[in-house]
Design an enzyme around this catalytic site. Structure first.
Site: not given
Ligand code: PLP
Length: 400
Positions: A116, A194, A358
């Site tokens: 992301h 993440d 993203c």
């Molecule tokens: C949604 C997401 C993010 C970012 O999260 P935020 O809530 O926008 O800060 C990062 N990594 C992954 C895999 C996501 O799905």
């Protein structure tokens, strides 16, 4: 089947929309809405500083959310749980504090080809600032990390690796535990996870993984937007400089010098999203009550059903066909633009997402401008998948 789940999500009953966009944000559970509403309607007060009753009650509840997350992630200590605004802020916090103090010219930062933007751009910024090199772990056409290539990329120069646990664009479940073992064997690197997509679908145990940092967002696990978690090993968090300066993160302030508060407060400056964290606790407890193993099993059944049904849509091609996959059905249909698919689906009251999710470099890898993505959660049903399938078939007919 997960009994009585729908009762816990008021929006399911209040809207006619088939919600298949939980990877962007999940629906909100009743216990969390009630906790947030109660705070705003009846019990507002700031925390940590006050000695009046409302301040004390809220401080206790706010801190009890930390205990809930400590238990949920199985961290060694509660001070290892830092409250942030979301995954994005958690990753930026690590890149800006640990990163700027430790990464030097010539070092290497490793991320995967399916990150992301929030697990890519902060590391790219750090690389630009420090003179380090950002390296990308390649993937295959199914959307799986190539472990051999990953191992070859590891060296004494590798200082931090940050990888998504479950891909938001593809649904791939990455072999994080194996990747951490390989990192330990072949490099001095720290490992950040993440877990934004993982926590609502699969059990995450930071001690079992032995990761150094891990991040997730409250709003993707039935909690409020604007809440996030950073887990970090205590000795690392202790050695890190603070992120933001301000109230709460200090011990003694003089014009000459300021000393900092102990963990976790050192990394939490200013009045936080109190209502949000009062709500996040009950949301996580709700997930624990149902049990992530049950959730995973149920969603896996739906995912398999989805793969089977969507195959009947003429010209549909899945993007992301990893062996280990969770909760995401990403696809393109012939030459119909994914935006048109989602716009028409919306007319039939189905909420799916379209775009690069993203992950622009990942779209380039698959040579598509975007995908349409249906993402599932514990409140979805086979009927939702049936409705999606019928609608997609209608859409292909419209386009001839
Ligand atoms: C949604 C997401 C993010 C970012 O999260 P935020 O809530 O926008 O800060 C990062 N990594 C992954 C895999 C996501 O799905």
């Amino acid at each position: 089947m997960l009994e009585s789940v729908s009762e816990n999500f008021p929006q399911i009953h209040q809207s006619q929309i088939t919600y298949l966009d939980s990877a962007a944000s999940t629906l909100k559970c009743k216990a969390m809405i009630e906790a947030v509403t109660k705070y705003y309607r009846e019990e507002t007060a700031n925390i940590h500083r006050g000695i009046h009753d409302l301040s004390e009650i809220n401080t206790t509840r706010y801190e009890s959310t930390r205990d809930i997350i400590h238990n949920f992630l199985n961290s060694k200590a509660r001070e290892e749980i830092i409250f942030t605004k979301g995954t994005t802020e958690s990753i930026n916090l690590v890149a800006r504090t640990w990163g700027e103090a430790n990464i030097k010219s010539g070092d290497e930062i490793l991320i995967s080809a399916m990150e992301h933007h929030s697990n890519l751009v902060p590391w790219q910024m750090l690389a630009e600032k420090s003179g380090a090199t950002l390296k990308i772990i390649p993937i295959n056409d199914k959307g799986e990390i190539l472990l051999d290539s990953y191992e070859k990329l590891l060296s004494d120069k590798t200082k931090i690796i940050s990888v998504v646990s479950i891909s938001n664009s593809l649904g791939t479940i990455n072999p994080i535990k194996d990747m951490i073992k390989l990192a330990r064997k072949n490099s001095p690197a720290l490992f950040m996870v993440d877990a934004a997509q993982a926590v609502a679908h699969k059990r995450v145990d930071v001690q079992e993984l032995d990761c150094d940092f891990l991040a997730f967002s409250g709003h993707k696990i039935f909690g409020p937007t604007g809440t996030g978690i950073l887990y970090g090993k205590k000795e690392l968090l202790e050695a890190m400089p603070p992120f933001h300066g301000g109230g709460d993160m200090i011990d003694v302030v003089t014009y000459k010098k300021t000393t900092y508060n102990h963990l976790p407060h050192k990394l939490e400056a200013g009045t936080p999203h109190i209502a949000g964290f009062l709500g996040l606790g009950p949301a996580i407890e709700y997930v624990q009550r149902i049990g992530l193993n049950n959730i995973f099993e149920y969603e896996n059944e739906l995912l398999n059903y989805g793969h089977e049904k969507l195959t009947t849509v003429p010209g549909l091609k899945f993007i992301g066909t990893a062996e280990a996959k969770a909760s995401i059905l990403s696809f393109v249909i012939k030459d119909i633009h994914p935006h048109d698919i989602a716009t028409l689906a919306n007319k039939y009251k189905i909420a799916i997402r379209t775009g690069h999710h993203c992950t622009q470099p990942l779209m380039d890898f698959f040579k598509v401008p975007a995908t349409a993505r249906a993402s599932i959660s514990l409140y979805n049903t086979k009927e939702d998948i049936d409705k999606l399938t019928e609608t997609l078939i209608k859409i292909t007919e419209l386009f001839g």
